[in-house]
Design a protein around this motif. Structure first.
Motif, PDB file in Angstrom:
ATOM      1  N   ASP A   1       0.151   3.783  -6.074  1.00  0.00           N
ATOM      2  CA  ASP A   1       0.082   5.144  -5.560  1.00  0.00           C
ATOM      3  C   ASP A   1      -0.722   6.049  -6.493  1.00  0.00           C
TER       4      ASP A   1
ATOM      5  N   ALA B   1       8.647   4.625   1.289  1.00  0.00           N
ATOM      6  CA  ALA B   1       7.699   3.579   0.904  1.00  0.00           C
ATOM      7  C   ALA B   1       8.396   2.299   0.463  1.00  0.00           C
TER       8      ALA B   1
ATOM      9  N   GLU C   1       7.870  14.573  -1.584  1.00  0.00           N
ATOM     10  CA  GLU C   1       7.398  13.443  -2.390  1.00  0.00           C
ATOM     11  C   GLU C   1       8.543  12.465  -2.673  1.00  0.00           C
TER      12      GLU C   1
ATOM     13  N   LEU D   1      -0.987   9.659   1.750  1.00  0.00           N
ATOM     14  CA  LEU D   1      -0.718  10.472   0.570  1.00  0.00           C
ATOM     15  C   LEU D   1      -0.336  11.898   0.946  1.00  0.00           C
TER      16      LEU D   1
ATOM     17  N   SER E   1       4.378   2.617  -7.708  1.00  0.00           N
ATOM     18  CA  SER E   1       3.916   3.859  -8.324  1.00  0.00           C
ATOM     19  C   SER E   1       2.539   3.705  -8.946  1.00  0.00           C
TER      20      SER E   1
ATOM     21  N   GLU F   1      -4.401   5.349  -6.171  1.00  0.00           N
ATOM     22  CA  GLU F   1      -4.935   5.875  -4.911  1.00  0.00           C
ATOM     23  C   GLU F   1      -5.092   7.387  -4.991  1.00  0.00           C
ATOM     24  N   ARG F   2      -4.113   8.063  -5.581  1.00  0.00           N
ATOM     25  CA  ARG F   2      -4.202   9.511  -5.729  1.00  0.00           C
ATOM     26  C   ARG F   2      -5.348   9.898  -6.659  1.00  0.00           C
TER      27      ARG F   2
ATOM     28  N   TYR G   1       7.889  11.002  -6.255  1.00  0.00           N
ATOM     29  CA  TYR G   1       7.658   9.768  -5.493  1.00  0.00           C
ATOM     30  C   TYR G   1       8.228   8.572  -6.245  1.00  0.00           C
TER      31      TYR G   1
ATOM     32  N   ARG H   1       9.055  10.543   0.394  1.00  0.00           N
ATOM     33  CA  ARG H   1       7.941   9.598   0.566  1.00  0.00           C
ATOM     34  C   ARG H   1       8.180   8.341  -0.258  1.00  0.00           C
TER      35      ARG H   1
ATOM     36  N   GLN I   1       0.843  -1.180   0.000  1.00  0.00           N
ATOM     37  CA  GLN I   1       0.000   0.000   0.000  1.00  0.00           C
ATOM     38  C   GLN I   1       0.883   1.236   0.000  1.00  0.00           C
ATOM     39  N   ALA I   2       0.409   2.262  -0.682  1.00  0.00           N
ATOM     40  CA  ALA I   2       1.122   3.534  -0.599  1.00  0.00           C
ATOM     41  C   ALA I   2       0.922   4.104   0.795  1.00  0.00           C
TER      42      ALA I   2
END
Length: 248
Positions: free
Chosen positions: A133, A27, A20, A9, A130, A136-137, A151, A23, A5-6
């Protein structure tokens, strides 16, 4: 809930390039723990095939694809069968065509120069992280681009540096460490891929190409010597993904 999971956020107006990037590094830290042992394994195997401490980082740094590098080392002989190694490398790395296609919709806001340069560092780990992520974003509905290049680069460069460093360490320390395969370090390579696969799991139907690849690779490993099982698994998985795409 998936294994990969990311983290929380940073998709807000206050997110900076530096935050970023950090992050992304943070991660991928759990993934780096898996990269260390199988990087050492590859380096040690390369040393047993008479590759030097300079040749190993050149191979892992310029190619940067662990699966094809393991296959190349298994096929390495004296003199090496260059055309065979190139063919198997292209076949194993052909999965990057599908990986790039899956990521492409999230890269449209980037210039071609930035997109193509960043894709050199794409590997299974940074791609999976990625893509998750970005999804999710995108689900948050923010006005920011779903794909965070800092990121992605943070995760990718961390994996890249670790991979080159520990394969080189394996090549230099291989004669001292002896047969590290006997310690079970070689299991780290498939273990990381199992975690990545679990993180990308959606439905059983979508997983059918994985099953095809697994069965073909296992059967090939039983009947053919060398690393042909890697090439067979990669080719059959790609073929299955193509023919089953409409049913997934």
């Amino acid at each position: 809930m998936t294994i990969i999971q990311a983290p929380a956020l940073a998709a807000n107006a206050g997110a900076t390039t530096g935050s970023e990037f950090r992050r992304g590094i943070a991660a991928c830290m759990p993934v780096l723990l898996g990269i260390v042992p199988y990087g050492l394994v590859l380096g040690a195997q390369a040393a047993r095939k008479s590759l030097s401490g300079l040749e190993v980082p050149l191979m892992t740094g310029l190619n940067f694809a662990g699966g094809s590098e393991f296959a190349a080392i298994q096929l390495w002989s004296s003199p090496p069968h260059i055309l065979l190694i190139v063919f198997v490398t292209l076949l194993v790395n052909s999965r990057h065509l599908l990986m790039g296609a899956a990521l492409a919709p999230y890269l449209r806001h980037l210039s071609k120069r930035k997109a193509f340069a960043s894709l050199f560092f794409m590997c299974d780990e940074s791609w999976a992280m990625s893509l998750a992520d970005s999804k999710e974003r995108a689900a948050t509905g923010t006005s920011l681009p779903a794909f965070s290049l800092p990121y992605y680069m943070g995760a990718s460069l961390a994996v890249y540096v670790a991979w080159v460093a520990f394969t080189t360490a394996g090549a230099l320390l291989g004669p001292v460490m002896g047969d590290i395969d006997a310690l079970g370090f070689d299991m780290a390579f498939p273990a990381v891929f199992l975690v990545l696969m679990r993180g990308m799991w959606t439905t059983a139907a979508a997983a059918r190409p994985w099953l095809v690849s697994l069965v073909v690779a296992a059967v090939t490993h039983l009947v053919l010597p060398g690393a042909w099982f890697i090439a067979a698994g990669a080719a059959s998985g790609l073929a299955a993904a193509y023919y089953l795409a409409g049913d997934a």
